[in-house]
Design an enzyme around this catalytic site. Structure first.
Site, PDB file in Angstrom:
ATOM      1  N   ALA A  12      11.083  14.945 -13.138  1.00 26.65           N
ATOM      2  CA  ALA A  12      10.670  13.942 -13.948  1.00 26.65           C
ATOM      3  C   ALA A  12       9.340  13.645 -13.766  1.00 26.65           C
ATOM      4  O   ALA A  12       8.803  12.940 -14.886  1.00 26.65           O
ATOM      5  CB  ALA A  12      11.648  12.536 -13.442  1.00 26.65           C
ATOM      6  N   ALA A  13       8.589  13.960 -12.488  1.00 27.65           N
ATOM      7  CA  ALA A  13       7.295  13.609 -12.266  1.00 27.65           C
ATOM      8  C   ALA A  13       6.448  14.701 -12.700  1.00 27.65           C
ATOM      9  O   ALA A  13       5.059  14.753 -12.727  1.00 27.65           O
ATOM     10  CB  ALA A  13       6.987  13.505 -10.924  1.00 27.65           C
ATOM     11  N   GLY A  17       8.196  16.292 -18.032  1.00 26.86           N
ATOM     12  CA  GLY A  17       8.771  14.851 -17.794  1.00 26.86           C
ATOM     13  C   GLY A  17       8.174  13.735 -18.226  1.00 26.86           C
ATOM     14  O   GLY A  17       8.580  12.918 -19.017  1.00 26.86           O
ATOM     15  N   ASN A 105      14.943  29.975  -7.774  1.00 25.69           N
ATOM     16  CA  ASN A 105      15.518  29.120  -8.883  1.00 25.69           C
ATOM     17  C   ASN A 105      17.112  29.171  -8.587  1.00 25.69           C
ATOM     18  O   ASN A 105      17.551  28.124  -8.632  1.00 25.69           O
ATOM     19  CB  ASN A 105      15.203  29.665 -10.300  1.00 25.69           C
ATOM     20  CG  ASN A 105      13.868  29.298 -10.548  1.00 25.69           C
ATOM     21  OD1 ASN A 105      13.531  27.835 -10.761  1.00 25.69           O
ATOM     22  ND2 ASN A 105      12.707  30.234 -10.409  1.00 25.69           N
ATOM     23  N   GLN A 112      22.287  22.355  -8.223  1.00 25.42           N
ATOM     24  CA  GLN A 112      22.462  21.495  -9.264  1.00 25.42           C
ATOM     25  C   GLN A 112      23.719  21.528 -10.108  1.00 25.42           C
ATOM     26  O   GLN A 112      24.369  20.624 -10.390  1.00 25.42           O
ATOM     27  CB  GLN A 112      21.182  21.515 -10.078  1.00 25.42           C
ATOM     28  CG  GLN A 112      19.836  20.962  -9.585  1.00 25.42           C
ATOM     29  CD  GLN A 112      18.686  20.935 -10.373  1.00 25.42           C
ATOM     30  OE1 GLN A 112      18.764  21.472 -11.484  1.00 25.42           O
ATOM     31  NE2 GLN A 112      17.740  20.455  -9.882  1.00 25.42           N
ATOM     32  N   GLY A 130      13.745  24.631 -17.428  1.00 29.44           N
ATOM     33  CA  GLY A 130      12.989  25.264 -16.333  1.00 29.44           C
ATOM     34  C   GLY A 130      13.244  26.677 -16.614  1.00 29.44           C
ATOM     35  O   GLY A 130      14.272  27.079 -16.511  1.00 29.44           O
ATOM     36  N   ASN A 131      12.023  27.446 -16.263  1.00 29.75           N
ATOM     37  CA  ASN A 131      12.161  28.942 -16.577  1.00 29.75           C
ATOM     38  C   ASN A 131      12.680  29.770 -15.128  1.00 29.75           C
ATOM     39  O   ASN A 131      12.219  29.151 -13.997  1.00 29.75           O
ATOM     40  CB  ASN A 131      10.848  29.415 -16.869  1.00 29.75           C
ATOM     41  CG  ASN A 131      10.736  29.384 -18.661  1.00 29.75           C
ATOM     42  OD1 ASN A 131      11.507  29.612 -19.195  1.00 29.75           O
ATOM     43  ND2 ASN A 131       9.672  28.835 -19.038  1.00 29.75           N
ATOM     44  N   ASP A 159      10.536  27.899 -29.091  1.00 34.67           N
ATOM     45  CA  ASP A 159       9.982  29.066 -29.786  1.00 34.67           C
ATOM     46  C   ASP A 159      10.444  29.179 -31.316  1.00 34.67           C
ATOM     47  O   ASP A 159       9.912  29.389 -32.147  1.00 34.67           O
ATOM     48  CB  ASP A 159      10.937  30.249 -29.077  1.00 34.67           C
ATOM     49  CG  ASP A 159      10.692  30.320 -27.581  1.00 34.67           C
ATOM     50  OD1 ASP A 159       9.462  30.365 -27.304  1.00 34.67           O
ATOM     51  OD2 ASP A 159      11.878  30.240 -26.856  1.00 34.67           O
ATOM     52  N   ARG A 162       7.885  26.817 -32.692  1.00 28.82           N
ATOM     53  CA  ARG A 162       6.546  27.730 -32.981  1.00 28.82           C
ATOM     54  C   ARG A 162       6.838  28.687 -34.281  1.00 28.82           C
ATOM     55  O   ARG A 162       5.757  28.687 -34.930  1.00 28.82           O
ATOM     56  CB  ARG A 162       6.228  28.442 -31.854  1.00 28.82           C
ATOM     57  CG  ARG A 162       5.882  27.564 -30.458  1.00 28.82           C
ATOM     58  CD  ARG A 162       6.080  28.231 -29.337  1.00 28.82           C
ATOM     59  NE  ARG A 162       5.213  27.605 -28.075  1.00 28.82           N
ATOM     60  CZ  ARG A 162       5.651  28.110 -27.013  1.00 28.82           C
ATOM     61  NH1 ARG A 162       6.282  28.896 -26.523  1.00 28.82           N
ATOM     62  NH2 ARG A 162       5.055  27.269 -25.885  1.00 28.82           N
ATOM     63  N   HIS A 187      14.512  33.490 -23.673  1.00 31.45           N
ATOM     64  CA  HIS A 187      13.315  32.557 -23.733  1.00 31.45           C
ATOM     65  C   HIS A 187      12.101  33.390 -22.937  1.00 31.45           C
ATOM     66  O   HIS A 187      12.104  32.858 -21.455  1.00 31.45           O
ATOM     67  CB  HIS A 187      13.504  31.016 -23.336  1.00 31.45           C
ATOM     68  CG  HIS A 187      12.083  30.407 -23.241  1.00 31.45           C
ATOM     69  ND1 HIS A 187      11.421  30.119 -24.041  1.00 31.45           N
ATOM     70  CD2 HIS A 187      11.398  30.093 -22.113  1.00 31.45           C
ATOM     71  CE1 HIS A 187      10.096  29.719 -23.893  1.00 31.45           C
ATOM     72  NE2 HIS A 187      10.194  29.503 -22.614  1.00 31.45           N
TER      73      HIS A 187
HETATM   74  P1  NAX Z   1       5.443  20.704 -13.642  1.00 37.01           P
HETATM   75  O1  NAX Z   1       4.958  21.671 -12.687  1.00 37.01           O
HETATM   76  O2  NAX Z   1       4.513  19.924 -14.069  1.00 37.01           O
HETATM   77  O3  NAX Z   1       6.698  19.874 -13.188  1.00 37.01           O
HETATM   78  C1  NAX Z   1       7.786  20.494 -12.387  1.00 37.01           C
HETATM   79  C2  NAX Z   1       8.286  19.188 -11.839  1.00 37.01           C
HETATM   80  O4  NAX Z   1       9.424  19.412 -11.030  1.00 37.01           O
HETATM   81  C3  NAX Z   1       7.544  18.733 -10.463  1.00 37.01           C
HETATM   82  O5  NAX Z   1       7.132  17.491 -10.358  1.00 37.01           O
HETATM   83  C4  NAX Z   1       8.378  19.194  -9.465  1.00 37.01           C
HETATM   84  O6  NAX Z   1       8.341  18.239  -8.218  1.00 37.01           O
HETATM   85  C5  NAX Z   1       9.902  19.122  -9.629  1.00 37.01           C
HETATM   86  N1  NAX Z   1      10.778  19.840  -9.169  1.00 37.01           N
HETATM   87  C6  NAX Z   1      10.847  21.050  -8.507  1.00 37.01           C
HETATM   88  N2  NAX Z   1      12.009  21.456  -8.101  1.00 37.01           N
HETATM   89  C7  NAX Z   1      12.785  20.356  -8.310  1.00 37.01           C
HETATM   90  C8  NAX Z   1      14.140  20.428  -7.809  1.00 37.01           C
HETATM   91  N3  NAX Z   1      14.776  21.087  -7.131  1.00 37.01           N
HETATM   92  N4  NAX Z   1      14.771  19.161  -8.485  1.00 37.01           N
HETATM   93  C9  NAX Z   1      14.066  17.963  -9.145  1.00 37.01           C
HETATM   94  N5  NAX Z   1      12.782  18.275  -9.498  1.00 37.01           N
HETATM   95  C10 NAX Z   1      12.153  19.558  -8.961  1.00 37.01           C
HETATM   96  O7  NAX Z   1       5.909  21.882 -14.524  1.00 37.01           O
HETATM   97  P2  NAX Z   1       6.084  21.341 -16.300  1.00 37.01           P
HETATM   98  O8  NAX Z   1       5.037  21.863 -17.036  1.00 37.01           O
HETATM   99  O9  NAX Z   1       6.747  20.326 -16.365  1.00 37.01           O
HETATM  100  O10 NAX Z   1       7.418  22.523 -16.672  1.00 37.01           O
HETATM  101  C11 NAX Z   1       8.623  22.707 -16.072  1.00 37.01           C
HETATM  102  C12 NAX Z   1       9.373  23.896 -16.447  1.00 37.01           C
HETATM  103  O11 NAX Z   1       9.580  23.985 -18.013  1.00 37.01           O
HETATM  104  C13 NAX Z   1       8.739  24.958 -15.918  1.00 37.01           C
HETATM  105  O12 NAX Z   1       9.820  25.682 -15.247  1.00 37.01           O
HETATM  106  C14 NAX Z   1       8.247  25.902 -17.097  1.00 37.01           C
HETATM  107  O13 NAX Z   1       8.211  27.073 -16.953  1.00 37.01           O
HETATM  108  C15 NAX Z   1       9.397  25.288 -18.149  1.00 37.01           C
HETATM  109  N6  NAX Z   1       9.022  25.508 -19.432  1.00 37.01           N
HETATM  110  C16 NAX Z   1       9.755  26.048 -20.446  1.00 37.01           C
HETATM  111  C17 NAX Z   1       9.778  25.909 -21.710  1.00 37.01           C
HETATM  112  C18 NAX Z   1      10.821  26.343 -22.562  1.00 37.01           C
HETATM  113  O14 NAX Z   1      10.497  26.626 -23.875  1.00 37.01           O
HETATM  114  N7  NAX Z   1      12.025  26.712 -22.002  1.00 37.01           N
HETATM  115  C19 NAX Z   1       8.465  25.765 -22.316  1.00 37.01           C
HETATM  116  C20 NAX Z   1       7.689  24.743 -21.446  1.00 37.01           C
HETATM  117  C21 NAX Z   1       7.627  25.066 -20.091  1.00 37.01           C
HETATM  118  O15 NAX Z   1       6.764  26.324 -19.560  1.00 37.01           O
END
Ligand code: NAX
Length: 328
Positions: A12-13, A17, A105, A112, A130-131, A159, A162, A187
Site C-alpha cells: 500500500a505504501a 498503491g 516471492n 498471504q 506484483g510480479n 497489457d 496498452r 504477463h
Molecule cells: P514499489 O516498490 O513502489 O512498492 C512495493 C511495495 O510493496 C513497497 O511499499 C513494499 O514495502 C511493499 N511490500 C513488499 N513486500 C510486501 C509484503 N510481503 N507485504 C506487503 N507489502 C509488501 O513497487 P510498485 O511500483 O508499486 O510495483 C508493485 C509490483 O507491481 C511490482 O512487483 C511490479 O513489478 C508490479 N507491476 C505489475 C504490473 C502488471 O501489469 N501486472 C505492471 C506494473 C508493475 O510493474
C-alpha cells in the site's frame, strides 16, 4: 446504508498503491453506491509511509470511505476481506536468478495465500499485480485450498489497455471503437497481444490495419516491452496506468463486462485453447454475475498458435520451478 466492502491492498505504501488507493476510496473500483473499508497491508518498514497515505485519504473526505486500517501481518490484514489486491512483491535484485526471484516471492505469496484461506470473506476475489504476477497468483491459490480456485486472478489488463491504445494510434480510431482484442499467456515479454478477432468500428482490425509487418515488428514488441519503455522514459516503472488497470479488472469482474465485447485477464485455465488446466494464463474473458468466463470457439491461426504456445510454455516452466521449490 449498504454494508461497506472490505478491500485489502498489499504494498500500500508503494507507487502503485499510492495511485490506487484514492481511486478505490472515491468509488471507482466497486461503483458509486458501494462504501469501502480499506485495509492497507505493508511490511513493517512500509507502515509509516502507509500511515501518511491514510492521512491523505482522510483529508480527501471521501463519502464512500468507511474506514482505514493498517497492518503488517497478513492474517490480520486479510481478516474478513472481500477484495484483495496483491500489489507488493519482491523485485528482481542484481544477480538474482529466476529461481531466486520465484523463491523470494513464494515467501510472500505462500503466507498471504494461507492468511486469505484462514480469514477472508466467503466472496473473496483476489487480483495479483506484483510480479511475476501469474505465478505469484498460482502460489497464493495453492496455499488457499478452501477458496474456490477461480477467485485467484492475475493482471494483464494493463497489457490489454496498452494494446488498445497502440491500435487506436495506428488506425486513427478512437479507443472506444475497438473491441475484442486479446492478451494471451503470461504477463511478461512473451505475452501475445492478438488482434485477429478484434474489430474497429465493426470491421475486422486486421483489415483496417492491413500491415502484417507492423503487427509483427512493431505492435507486438511495443506492447510486450512497454513496461521497459516507461522505465526508460520516467525513471520509474508504470504506476498510475497499472493502478488504472487494476481498477478496470476488478470493476469488470464485479460489475460485468459490456454486452458483446470481451477483455483480457489471467485466470485459471480449464484446458481451453490447449492451455494446460490450472495454469493462470491470460485469455479473452467476459464477466457476468461476478464470474469470469473464457470466450470459447475462437479460431486460432498458425501465427497466433505459435505465440500462445511460447508464452504458455514459459508459464509451464514457472509452474514446474515453483513446484520444484516446494512452493505449490
Ligand atoms: P514499489 O516498490 O513502489 O512498492 C512495493 C511495495 O510493496 C513497497 O511499499 C513494499 O514495502 C511493499 N511490500 C513488499 N513486500 C510486501 C509484503 N510481503 N507485504 C506487503 N507489502 C509488501 O513497487 P510498485 O511500483 O508499486 O510495483 C508493485 C509490483 O507491481 C511490482 O512487483 C511490479 O513489478 C508490479 N507491476 C505489475 C504490473 C502488471 O501489469 N501486472 C505492471 C506494473 C508493475 O510493474
Amino acid at each position: 446504508m449498504t454494508q461497506p466492502v472490505n478491500v485489502t491492498v498489499t504494498g500500500a505504501a508503494g507507487q502503485i498503491g499510492y495511485a490506487l488507493l484514492f481511486r478505490i476510496a472515491s468509488g471507482q473500483l466497486l461503483g458509486a453506491d458501494t462504501p469501502v473499508k480499506l485495509r492497507l497491508l505493508e511490511i513493517p518498514q512500509g507502515v509509516k509511509a502507509a500511515e501518511g497515505t491514510a492521512m491523505e485519504l482522510d483529508d480527501c473526505a471521501f463519502d464512500l470511505l468507511a474506514g482505514i486500517d493498517i497492518f503488517d501481518d497478513p492474517t490480520a490484514g486479510f481478516e474478513g476481506t472481500n477484495v484483495a489486491l496483491l500489489v507488493g512483491a519482491r523485485p528482481r535484485g542484481p544477480g538474482m536468478e529466476r529461481g531466486d526471484l520465484l523463491e523470494a516471492n513464494g515467501g510472500i505469496f505462500g503466507p498471504q495465500g494461507k492468511a486469505l484461506n484462514a480469514g477472508a470473506a466467503e466472496d473473496i476475489r483476489v487480483l495479483v499485480v506484483g510480479n511475476p504476477a501469474n505465478t505469484n497468483a498460482l502460489i497464493a491459490q495453492a496455499n488457499a485450498p478452501d477458496i474456490p480456485a477461480e477467485r485467484f486472478t492475475a493482471m494483464t489488463r494493463l497489457d490489454h489497455n496498452r494494446a488498445l491504445s497502440q491500435l487506436a494510434a495506428k488506425t486513427g480510431a478512437a479507443v472506444g471503437d475497438i473491441r475484442n482484442l486479446t492478451i494471451w499467456g503470461n504477463h511478461s515479454a512473451t505475452q501475445y497481444p492478438d488482434i485477429f478477432h478484434a474489430q474497429i468500428g465493426g470491421r475486422p482490425a486486421v483489415e483496417v490495419v492491413d500491415d502484417q509487418a507492423w503487427l509483427e515488428d512493431t505492435f507486438i514488441p511495443t506492447v510486450a516491452k512497454r513496461g521497459a519503455a516507461i522505465i526508460e522514459a520516467r525513471g520509474a516503472s508504470s504506476a498510475a496506468s497499472a493502478a488504472n488497470a487494476a481498477i478496470d479488472h476488478v470493476h469488470d469482474w464485479v460489475n460485468g463486462t459490456p454486452e458483446g465485447s470481451w477483455t483480457s485477464a489471467a485466470i485459471p485455465s480449464d484446458g481451453s485453447y490447449g492451455v494446460p488446466e490450472g495454469l493462470i494464463s491470460s485469455f479473452p474473458v467476459t464477466s457476468t454475475g461476478g464470474t469470469w468466463e473464457i470466450v470459447q470457439g475462437l479460431d486460432v491461426n498458425e501465427f497466433s498458435r505459435a505465440r500462445i504456445d511460447a508464452s504458455v510454455a514459459e508459464l509451464t516452466e514457472e509452474r514446474d520451478a515453483v513446484k520444484g521449490l516446494g512452493l505449490i
